[in-house]
Design a protein around this motif. Structure first.
Motif, PDB file in Angstrom:
ATOM      1  N   LEU A  22       0.823  -1.210   0.000  1.00 13.39           N
ATOM      2  CA  LEU A  22       0.000   0.000   0.000  1.00 13.39           C
ATOM      3  C   LEU A  22       0.859   1.263   0.000  1.00 13.39           C
ATOM      4  N   LEU A  23       2.019   1.201   0.632  1.00 18.52           N
ATOM      5  CA  LEU A  23       2.888   2.375   0.728  1.00 18.52           C
ATOM      6  C   LEU A  23       3.785   2.549  -0.498  1.00 18.52           C
ATOM      7  N   THR A  24       3.678   1.627  -1.451  1.00 23.60           N
ATOM      8  CA  THR A  24       4.475   1.725  -2.680  1.00 23.60           C
ATOM      9  C   THR A  24       3.585   2.221  -3.817  1.00 23.60           C
ATOM     10  N   PRO A  25       3.808   3.439  -4.313  1.00 24.57           N
ATOM     11  CA  PRO A  25       2.940   3.976  -5.371  1.00 24.57           C
ATOM     12  C   PRO A  25       2.985   3.102  -6.623  1.00 24.57           C
ATOM     13  N   SER A  26       1.782   2.823  -7.191  1.00 22.49           N
ATOM     14  CA  SER A  26       1.744   1.986  -8.396  1.00 22.49           C
ATOM     15  C   SER A  26       0.495   2.221  -9.229  1.00 22.49           C
ATOM     16  N   PRO A  27       0.237   3.475  -9.643  1.00 19.54           N
ATOM     17  CA  PRO A  27      -0.876   3.668 -10.583  1.00 19.54           C
ATOM     18  C   PRO A  27      -0.605   2.898 -11.868  1.00 19.54           C
ATOM     19  N   PHE A 171       3.317  10.893 -13.903  1.00 18.31           N
ATOM     20  CA  PHE A 171       2.359  10.143 -13.102  1.00 18.31           C
ATOM     21  C   PHE A 171       2.078  10.851 -11.781  1.00 18.31           C
ATOM     22  N   ILE A 172       0.854  10.600 -11.277  1.00 10.76           N
ATOM     23  CA  ILE A 172       0.419  11.139  -9.989  1.00 10.76           C
ATOM     24  C   ILE A 172      -0.157   9.992  -9.179  1.00 10.76           C
ATOM     25  N   SER A 173       0.322   9.832  -7.950  1.00 11.21           N
ATOM     26  CA  SER A 173      -0.195   8.777  -7.067  1.00 11.21           C
ATOM     27  C   SER A 173      -0.904   9.410  -5.883  1.00 11.21           C
ATOM     28  N   TRP A 174      -1.981   8.761  -5.437  1.00 12.93           N
ATOM     29  CA  TRP A 174      -2.743   9.246  -4.291  1.00 12.93           C
ATOM     30  C   TRP A 174      -2.139   8.729  -2.990  1.00 12.93           C
ATOM     31  N   ASP A 175      -2.182   9.548  -1.957  1.00 11.55           N
ATOM     32  CA  ASP A 175      -1.783   9.112  -0.622  1.00 11.55           C
ATOM     33  C   ASP A 175      -2.731   7.998  -0.187  1.00 11.55           C
ATOM     34  N   PRO A 176      -2.237   6.784   0.122  1.00 10.60           N
ATOM     35  CA  PRO A 176      -3.148   5.692   0.463  1.00 10.60           C
ATOM     36  C   PRO A 176      -3.829   5.858   1.821  1.00 10.60           C
ATOM     37  N   ARG A 179      -4.350   2.628   7.422  1.00 10.89           N
ATOM     38  CA  ARG A 179      -4.579   2.438   8.860  1.00 10.89           C
ATOM     39  C   ARG A 179      -4.824   0.952   9.098  1.00 10.89           C
ATOM     40  N   MET A 180      -3.971   0.348   9.923  1.00  7.80           N
ATOM     41  CA  MET A 180      -4.155  -1.053  10.304  1.00  7.80           C
ATOM     42  C   MET A 180      -4.451  -1.077  11.793  1.00  7.80           C
ATOM     43  N   LEU A 181      -5.683  -1.403  12.132  1.00  5.55           N
ATOM     44  CA  LEU A 181      -6.135  -1.317  13.510  1.00  5.55           C
ATOM     45  C   LEU A 181      -5.902  -2.631  14.249  1.00  5.55           C
ATOM     46  N   PRO A 182      -5.700  -2.570  15.566  1.00  2.00           N
ATOM     47  CA  PRO A 182      -5.448  -3.781  16.357  1.00  2.00           C
ATOM     48  C   PRO A 182      -6.565  -4.814  16.269  1.00  2.00           C
ATOM     49  N   ASN A 183      -7.786  -4.368  15.981  1.00  2.74           N
ATOM     50  CA  ASN A 183      -8.918  -5.309  15.910  1.00  2.74           C
ATOM     51  C   ASN A 183      -9.069  -5.970  14.536  1.00  2.74           C
ATOM     52  N   GLY A 184      -8.082  -5.762  13.647  1.00  2.97           N
ATOM     53  CA  GLY A 184      -8.089  -6.447  12.358  1.00  2.97           C
ATOM     54  C   GLY A 184      -8.601  -5.635  11.189  1.00  2.97           C
ATOM     55  N   TRP A 185      -9.241  -4.503  11.463  1.00  6.30           N
ATOM     56  CA  TRP A 185      -9.724  -3.674  10.356  1.00  6.30           C
ATOM     57  C   TRP A 185      -8.544  -3.027   9.640  1.00  6.30           C
ATOM     58  N   VAL A 186      -8.647  -2.992   8.327  1.00  2.96           N
ATOM     59  CA  VAL A 186      -7.650  -2.319   7.495  1.00  2.96           C
ATOM     60  C   VAL A 186      -8.390  -1.340   6.609  1.00  2.96           C
ATOM     61  N   LYS A 187      -8.030  -0.058   6.684  1.00  4.54           N
ATOM     62  CA  LYS A 187      -8.650   0.928   5.804  1.00  4.54           C
ATOM     63  C   LYS A 187      -7.563   1.707   5.077  1.00  4.54           C
ATOM     64  N   SER A 188      -7.774   1.865   3.801  1.00  7.06           N
ATOM     65  CA  SER A 188      -6.760   2.477   2.946  1.00  7.06           C
ATOM     66  C   SER A 188      -7.320   2.605   1.540  1.00  7.06           C
ATOM     67  N   ARG A 189      -6.755   3.489   0.765  1.00  2.00           N
ATOM     68  CA  ARG A 189      -6.962   3.404  -0.663  1.00  2.00           C
ATOM     69  C   ARG A 189      -6.219   2.168  -1.179  1.00  2.00           C
ATOM     70  N   HIS A 190      -6.633   1.690  -2.328  1.00  2.00           N
ATOM     71  CA  HIS A 190      -5.911   0.671  -3.083  1.00  2.00           C
ATOM     72  C   HIS A 190      -5.920  -0.731  -2.451  1.00  2.00           C
ATOM     73  N   LEU A 191      -6.869  -0.995  -1.543  1.00  2.00           N
ATOM     74  CA  LEU A 191      -7.056  -2.387  -1.123  1.00  2.00           C
ATOM     75  C   LEU A 191      -7.479  -3.213  -2.333  1.00  2.00           C
ATOM     76  N   ASP A 192      -8.108  -2.568  -3.290  1.00  3.75           N
ATOM     77  CA  ASP A 192      -8.337  -3.095  -4.630  1.00  3.75           C
ATOM     78  C   ASP A 192      -7.082  -2.768  -5.440  1.00  3.75           C
ATOM     79  N   ASP A 193      -6.108  -3.659  -5.597  1.00  5.32           N
ATOM     80  CA  ASP A 193      -6.278  -5.062  -5.307  1.00  5.32           C
ATOM     81  C   ASP A 193      -5.106  -5.574  -4.465  1.00  5.32           C
TER      82      ASP A 193
END
Length: 352
Positions: A22-27, A171-176, A179-193
């Motif tokens: 997620l932290l590696t830009p790849s449009p 190229f332009i990449s979005w800031d993802p 956030r990886m929460l202790p309860n297992g939730w992961v929220k971010s841009r580009h979880l797809d895929d």
């Protein structure tokens, strides 16, 4: 069979890799760094890695038989943009890469990547960004012509921006915003895929650690142009079955949740293979893997691209459930682990 083995997939390994990805830009079309990262890990685990002329990566897992190979494909490319032009005040007009609603990137931080390797930060804004200045700021239509990127440099003219080395086609990449929460939730841009890519890497790590061999040779194809429709249009000729591993959409009359493996029976390209889809459902039931079967009318996958490209294959589509796709996405670690478990069940059981 996998039932009696109770494979211990390394959840922490998958989440660590998801964070790196997620932290590696790849449009789409700008996937060189992320592919190198994955290649290094595949080689470390002892699996052959090759690149196709268009930049896709293929990791090969030798099976008990090399005929009728299975392909698992996930895409490393993401939504993003390109510099369309530089405006008179030095801001950037951009052209979207991939299909997203313009309001989903309004206010987002971004990075402009120049052709000579420089990087500049910026922010996506409406051309009427302030309610204190523009009476119609709220109603101003969020479309390409009405959006611009404010560069975080001292620029007051087109010439100022050009002196930074920024040009049309950068190229332009979005800031993802990972956030990886202790309860297992992961929220971010580009979880797809990238969530699916993490599942594939977790599966690869388990096969190496447990020294297991699939029934048939497996090719993991990592595509670089899925978001623009042709990521996996070409499939090597020894492949007879392809499973696209991509996010499962959530909402309306759909059943998938952020804990499930989504099994897609049909998308905009039509129904997926009856036998493969049925087998995946049977394996999910047998392994007690949370799953849901859905139809996605506004969705296409790398399996769709392969079929449209003329590949003579059977194809299926599964992946972790992801909420708010092409926006501020969210999934749960459970869905990633469950996806890897179902894929393992398939490749360890399905023979010729």
């Amino acid at each position: 069979m996998i039932t009696q083995l109770s494979p211990k997939l390394d959840r922490a390994y998958m989440l660590d890799w998801l964070n790196k990805l997620l932290l590696t830009p790849s449009p789409s079309g700008f996937c060189m760094a992320i592919m190198q990262l994955i290649e290094q890990e595949a080689v470390r685990l002892g699996y052959p890695f090759e690149r196709t002329p268009k930049g896709n990566g293929i990791i090969t897992i030798p099976g008990k038989t090399s005929s009728n190979a299975i392909a698992l494909t996930a895409h490393v490319d993401t939504l993003g943009a390109m510099v369309r032009s530089i405006k008179g005040d030095g801001s950037i007009r951009f052209s979207p890469i991939g299909g997203y609603a313009m309001q989903t990137v309004e206010g987002e931080y971004c990075v402009i990547h120049t052709r000579d390797g420089r990087q500049y930060e910026g922010t996506v804004l409406s051309t009427k960004p302030s309610v204190h200045v523009h009476a119609d700021a709220r109603e101003w239509k969020r479309e390409e012509a009405n959006m611009a990127i404010r560069i975080d440099e001292i620029v007051e003219s087109k010439a100022d921006t050009e002196r930074l080395g920024i040009a049309s086609g950068d190229f332009i990449s979005w800031d993802p915003r990972v956030r990886m929460l202790p309860n297992g939730w992961v929220k971010s841009r580009h979880l797809d895929d990238k969530a699916s890519v993490a599942a594939l890497l977790g599966m690869l790590e388990w096969l190496k650690r447990e020294q297991r061999t699939p029934e048939r040779t497996v090719h993991m194809i990592l595509s670089t142009y899925e978001e623009v429709g042709h990521g996996n249009a070409y499939v090597p000729p020894n492949i007879t079955e392809l499973i696209a591993v991509d996010m499962g959409a959530i909402g309306d009359d759909l059943s998938t949740t952020e804990h499930d493996v989504s099994i897609c029976a049909k998308d905009s390209s039509g129904p997926y293979d009856y036998g493969m889809t049925t087998k995946l459902i049977e394996l999910a039931k047998r392994e007690a893997i949370p799953y849901a079967v859905d139809i996605y009318p506004f969705y296409g996958s790398d399996a769709s691209a392969a079929l449209r490209g003329g590949s003579n294959i059977r194809a299926a589509l599964i992946g972790p459930g992801v909420h708010a796709s092409h926006g501020m996405e969210r999934t749960h670690a459970d869905a990633i682990v469950n996806t890897a478990a179902l894929l393992l069940a398939y490749i360890l059981e399905v023979g010729e």
